[in-house]
Design a protein around this motif. Structure first.
Motif, PDB file in Angstrom:
ATOM      1  N   VAL A 222       0.776  -1.111   0.295  1.00 15.44           N
ATOM      2  CA  VAL A 222       0.082  -0.041  -0.056  1.00 15.44           C
ATOM      3  C   VAL A 222       0.852   1.261  -0.098  1.00 15.44           C
ATOM      4  N   VAL A 223       0.666   2.179  -0.845  1.00 13.35           N
ATOM      5  CA  VAL A 223       1.272   3.363  -0.765  1.00 13.35           C
ATOM      6  C   VAL A 223       0.189   4.533  -0.693  1.00 13.35           C
ATOM      7  N   ILE A 224       0.456   5.293   0.193  1.00 10.66           N
ATOM      8  CA  ILE A 224      -0.538   6.558   0.562  1.00 10.66           C
ATOM      9  C   ILE A 224       0.216   7.769   0.452  1.00 10.66           C
ATOM     10  N   VAL A 225      -0.357   8.707  -0.306  1.00  9.86           N
ATOM     11  CA  VAL A 225       0.286   9.684  -0.588  1.00  9.86           C
ATOM     12  C   VAL A 225      -0.601  10.839  -0.036  1.00  9.86           C
ATOM     13  N   GLY A 226       0.078  11.885   0.711  1.00  7.84           N
ATOM     14  CA  GLY A 226      -0.497  12.975   1.354  1.00  7.84           C
ATOM     15  C   GLY A 226       0.002  14.353   0.716  1.00  7.84           C
ATOM     16  N   ASP A 227      -1.198  15.127   0.674  1.00  7.14           N
ATOM     17  CA  ASP A 227      -1.011  16.426  -0.102  1.00  7.14           C
ATOM     18  C   ASP A 227      -2.201  17.565   0.518  1.00  7.14           C
ATOM     19  N   MET A 228      -2.291  18.547  -0.028  1.00  5.92           N
ATOM     20  CA  MET A 228      -3.439  19.669  -0.030  1.00  5.92           C
ATOM     21  C   MET A 228      -3.967  19.963  -1.286  1.00  5.92           C
ATOM     22  N   ASN A 229      -3.313  19.555  -2.334  1.00  9.60           N
ATOM     23  CA  ASN A 229      -3.565  20.021  -3.508  1.00  9.60           C
ATOM     24  C   ASN A 229      -4.768  18.590  -4.214  1.00  9.60           C
ATOM     25  N   ALA A 230      -5.889  19.012  -4.255  1.00  9.64           N
ATOM     26  CA  ALA A 230      -6.698  17.722  -4.965  1.00  9.64           C
ATOM     27  C   ALA A 230      -6.528  17.180  -6.226  1.00  9.64           C
ATOM     28  N   ASP A 231      -5.902  18.281  -7.154  1.00 12.30           N
ATOM     29  CA  ASP A 231      -5.459  18.009  -8.409  1.00 12.30           C
ATOM     30  C   ASP A 231      -4.268  16.893  -8.438  1.00 12.30           C
ATOM     31  N   ARG A 232      -3.338  17.099  -7.432  1.00 11.59           N
ATOM     32  CA  ARG A 232      -2.217  16.332  -7.362  1.00 11.59           C
ATOM     33  C   ARG A 232      -2.539  14.876  -6.679  1.00 11.59           C
ATOM     34  N   LEU A 233      -3.275  15.142  -5.805  1.00 14.58           N
ATOM     35  CA  LEU A 233      -4.034  13.826  -5.119  1.00 14.58           C
ATOM     36  C   LEU A 233      -4.595  12.907  -6.158  1.00 14.58           C
ATOM     37  N   LYS A 234      -5.278  13.622  -6.804  1.00 13.98           N
ATOM     38  CA  LYS A 234      -5.921  12.754  -7.928  1.00 13.98           C
ATOM     39  C   LYS A 234      -5.008  12.214  -8.982  1.00 13.98           C
ATOM     40  N   GLN A 235      -3.969  12.622  -9.099  1.00 12.10           N
ATOM     41  CA  GLN A 235      -2.887  12.125 -10.080  1.00 12.10           C
ATOM     42  C   GLN A 235      -2.278  10.937  -9.220  1.00 12.10           C
ATOM     43  N   ALA A 236      -1.929  11.053  -8.086  1.00 14.51           N
ATOM     44  CA  ALA A 236      -1.373   9.927  -7.249  1.00 14.51           C
ATOM     45  C   ALA A 236      -2.507   8.817  -7.182  1.00 14.51           C
TER      46      ALA A 236
END
Length: 405
Positions: A222-236
């Protein structure tokens, strides 16, 4: 004599495409060039016609005015090119070769280089170990966001692609070998990622997405990516990552919702010194936030890979300590949990050939994962502005039309 055009830092928030000199096999005086390097002969170098050269988050730190970078510094340390001239001491690299350039400049002769620590070469920067193209305090080697660029110690530094046509066909993936793919992969490796690991990557910019890609390549469960940018989270999420929206609070509770426990085996910091607080503090800069949160959520005995950039001089730091790179770390937490930390430049040559083979044999699509987009050299200022505004895009400059033709 051919001319040259390049992207230069013109002051906080501003880059411009300028006319500049065609490179020669000698280091000349100029913005950011260490005086001890002026006049240095580079008989072991080559001149490249740039195929691709990428805009990096590390460049953005300079462009925002968050380093001591001088005005008119030519930017760019992510370089792929075609050899058009070779110095008299170059033996194996030939005119016409398509090559990837590690962003670390290394001599191949010093103790560190011989120990594969090419990120801290002892002979290329008179100020400190380690050097890079187009970067503040890194020796003054001219950057590669240009039509042509000089690369020293060519036989040692350059990774030659085995087939020209195949390289150009896969160039949007291969261009990531100069920095972000090895850097993200290094973050995952030094965090201890292996088969079945649970991994948290702080930051969904290109390096964070490359770290997530590297973790999957290494066999993470499992790889979990954290950010505040919705577009970048969508890319992940587009290539199989779980995501954490840090505008809603810190990562522990959201990780627990995903894994059933509020911790992971491995943590990667792909943010660096311009980190911001989480939840209600999301809009405020808090440079130690990522490191402290990673220590909290990484299981005892685990490791932190820290490819995110930290500097010793930050004119825009939130306090006097931060301006000198001093952060309020909860080192006691790290000590109590027996956590390991790995920081510093990625030694690109430790990984770039293996990652090249993964790309050439269709084992990974790093260009797609970081949403690579090719733009012309004249579009660089717009690319910098969009990237700074949070675009979920890795901008790839195409100064000589190799990508678009």
């Amino acid at each position: 004599m051919a001319g040259n055009r390049a992207v230069a830092y013109k002051g906080p928030g501003t880059v411009e495409v300028i006319d500049t000199e065609y490179p020669t096999f000698e280091l000349k005086d100029g913005p950011g060039v260490n005086p001890a390097n002026v006049g240095r002969q580079v008989r072991h170098g080559v001149i490249l016609k740039t195929v691709t050269t990428n805009i990096c988050g590390s460049d953005q730190h300079m462009v925002r005015g968050r380093t001591t970078a001088p005005t008119d510094l030519v930017l760019g340390h992510e370089i792929t090119g075609e050899v058009v001239e070779v110095g008299p001491d170059v033996e194996f690299i030939k005119v016409g070769d398509i090559v990837s350039v590690p962003f670390n400049i290394a001599c191949g002769r010093c103790r560190n280089c011989k120990e594969r620590k090419t990120g801290i070469c002892l002979n290329v920067n008179p100020d400190r170990p380690g050097s890079a193209y187009g970067y503040v305090d890194m020796g003054g080697w001219v950057g590669g966001q240009a039509e042509y660029v000089l690369v020293p110690y060519a036989d040692w530094n350059l990774l030659k692609f085995p087939d020209r046509d195949q390289a150009l066909e896969k160039i949007m993936d291969l261009t990531m070998l100069s920095d972000i793919f090895p850097t993200g992969f290094h973050g995952a490796v030094t965090a201890g990622v292996g088969v079945g690991s649970t991994v948290y990557v702080a930051g969904a910019g290109p390096v964070g997405l490359a770290a997530a890609t590297g973790a999957l390549l290494l066999g993470a469960a499992v790889v979990i990516v954290g950010d505040m940018n919705a577009d970048r989270l969508k890319q992940a999420a587009s290539f199989g990552c779980e995501t954490v929206d840090l505008t809603k609070g810190g990562p522990a509770e959201q990780i627990e919702q995903i894994l059933g426990v509020p911790e992971v085996d491995c943590g990667v910091d792909a943010v660096g010194f311009e980190a911001r607080g989480h939840g209600k503090d999301a809009g405020h800069e808090a440079p130690a936030t990522v490191l402290n949160s990673l220590m909290e959520i990484t299981a005892a005995g685990g490791a932190l890979g820290i490819p995110g950039l930290y500097v010793t001089g930050d004119p825009g730091g939130i306090d006097e300590a931060a301006k000198k790179g001093s952060l309020s770390l909860s080192l006691g937490t790290g000590w109590a949990k027996s956590l390991s930390f790995t920081t510093g430049q990625c030694p690109v040559m430790k990984y770039n050939r293996q990652l090249m083979m993964a790309i050439l044999n269709d084992r990974v699509s790093i260009g797609k994962n970081v949403n690579a987009k090719a733009i012309g050299l004249d579009e660089a200022p717009q690319g910098y502005a969009e990237f700074d505004a949070g675009a979920a895009t890795k901008f790839v400059l195409d100064p000589n039309g190799y990508v678009r033709n």
